[in-house]
Design an enzyme around this catalytic site. Structure first.
Site, short mmCIF file in Angstrom:
data_model
loop_
_atom_site.label_atom_id
_atom_site.label_comp_id
_atom_site.label_asym_id
_atom_site.label_seq_id
_atom_site.Cartn_x
_atom_site.Cartn_y
_atom_site.Cartn_z
CG ASP A 107 -11.66 -8.42 -0.60
OD1 ASP A 107 -10.60 -7.87 -0.33
OD2 ASP A 107 -12.61 -8.49 0.20
N GLY A 167 -12.48 -4.53 1.60
CA GLY A 167 -13.54 -5.38 1.07
C GLY A 167 -14.79 -4.54 0.87
CG MET A 170 -8.68 -6.26 8.61
SD MET A 170 -7.70 -7.75 8.28
CE MET A 170 -7.35 -8.31 9.93
CD GLU A 171 -5.31 -2.39 8.35
OE1 GLU A 171 -6.06 -1.95 7.44
OE2 GLU A 171 -4.87 -3.55 8.34
CD GLU A 214 -2.87 -1.33 2.27
OE1 GLU A 214 -4.05 -1.68 2.11
OE2 GLU A 214 -2.36 -1.21 3.41
N1 SAH Z 1 -2.70 -11.50 2.50
C1 SAH Z 1 -2.23 -10.90 3.72
C2 SAH Z 1 -3.38 -10.62 4.69
C3 SAH Z 1 -4.26 -9.52 4.20
S1 SAH Z 1 -5.40 -9.02 5.42
C4 SAH Z 1 -1.21 -11.83 4.37
O1 SAH Z 1 -1.32 -13.03 4.18
O2 SAH Z 1 -0.33 -11.31 5.05
C5 SAH Z 1 -6.32 -7.84 4.49
C6 SAH Z 1 -5.79 -6.42 4.47
O3 SAH Z 1 -6.48 -5.67 3.48
C7 SAH Z 1 -6.02 -5.62 5.75
O4 SAH Z 1 -4.98 -4.69 5.93
C8 SAH Z 1 -7.38 -4.95 5.54
O5 SAH Z 1 -7.38 -3.62 5.97
C9 SAH Z 1 -7.62 -4.99 4.03
N2 SAH Z 1 -8.78 -5.78 3.57
C10 SAH Z 1 -9.06 -5.97 2.26
N3 SAH Z 1 -10.12 -6.80 2.11
C11 SAH Z 1 -10.54 -7.13 3.36
C12 SAH Z 1 -11.56 -7.99 3.86
N4 SAH Z 1 -12.38 -8.67 3.04
N5 SAH Z 1 -11.69 -8.12 5.20
C13 SAH Z 1 -10.87 -7.45 6.03
N6 SAH Z 1 -9.88 -6.64 5.62
C14 SAH Z 1 -9.69 -6.48 4.30
#
Ligand code: SAH
Length: 230
Positions: free
Chosen positions: A196, A78, A172-173, A12
């Site tokens: 997504d 998301g 998530m932030e 990001e």
């Molecule tokens: N693929 C990463 C984890 C990603 S967590 C790994 O394996 O390390 C998802 C991140 O994108 C978080 O920072 C959150 O803010 C954002 N995000 C995007 N889609 C999301 C969803 N469906 N639910 C929660 N957070 C989502």
């Protein structure tokens, strides 16, 4: 002006670091903060790592140690609203924590005593963003963003969040950063490009669209920085 730009993941902030020219890296509190001059501003750039706790640490450091006068969050989310497709941009009007649950004491979901259920982002930064969107010919959605320490990949959880908080997107932030900025009295703005739609196929879509959506958000944030008054 000192402007903080943060994301949660390396992907990001990479597009931002690639655009600003030379920068200095400073290690502090378990993280790396990049400082540089850009468009007449002093920028402090960092990714926090995922989730509410790490993002709260990074936002606090940016406010307290680096003296940020505004904080812009750039990242992916998301989508909940049917109007939001992958790659679309949403700016948070207000943010809440969908995973806070002390309802056993009669509080609504998301509410912490002496806190506020919803935290509003800075109206001036939002109106600047609306102008930028018009000038760039981009559609910018405005709505409620719900934050929690969960990657949501389930239609049931997604609709519960939609019904309970009237949320348009989730991540998530955002709300933890909002809470930090509210307490430090620093104007903030949260922008997310959809990666997504938080249902069954969310992890596959996320992997496929993280980079492209993160770049859409980063490009927009830098355009905003160019227009913020000094
Ligand atoms: N693929 C990463 C984890 C990603 S967590 C790994 O394996 O390390 C998802 C991140 O994108 C978080 O920072 C959150 O803010 C954002 N995000 C995007 N889609 C999301 C969803 N469906 N639910 C929660 N957070 C989502």
């Amino acid at each position: 002006m000192k402007i903080a730009i943060m994301g949660a993941m390396r992907e990001e902030i990479d597009p931002i670091l690639e655009s600003v020219g030379t920068y200095t890296a400073i290690e502090h509190a378990g993280n790396i903060f990049y400082t540089c001059s850009y468009a007449g501003h002093e920028l402090i750039i960092a990714y926090s790592k995922i989730g509410k706790v790490f993002s709260a640490i990074t936002a606090s450091v940016m406010c307290e140690r680096f003296g940020a006068q505004a904080l812009l969050f750039s990242g992916v989310a998301g989508g909940i609203s049917k109007e939001l497709n992958i790659g679309d941009l949403i700016m948070a009007s207000t943010l809440c924590q969908h995973d806070v649950d002390i309802v056993a004491f009669g509080h609504p979901y998301g509410f912490i005593p002496e806190g506020t259920l919803m935290i509003e982002s800075d109206p001036a930064l939002r109106s600047l963003a609306s102008e930028v969107a018009v000038d760039m010919g981009i559609e910018l959605y405005e709505g409620i963003i719900a934050t929690g320490d969960q990657f949501v990949a389930s239609s049931e959880r997604k609709s519960w969040i939609q019904q309970t908080f009237n949320a348009d997107a989730l991540e998530m932030e955002g709300a933890s950063v909002a809470c930090v900025c509210q307490n430090f009295d620093v104007p903030f703005f949260v922008l997310r490009a959809i990666s997504d739609t938080a249902d069954g196929g969310a992890s596959e879509d996320f992997d496929a669209f993280l980079k492209s959506s993160a770049a859409v958000s980063a490009t927009f944030i830098l355009e905003m920085v160019k227009r913020i008054g000094h």
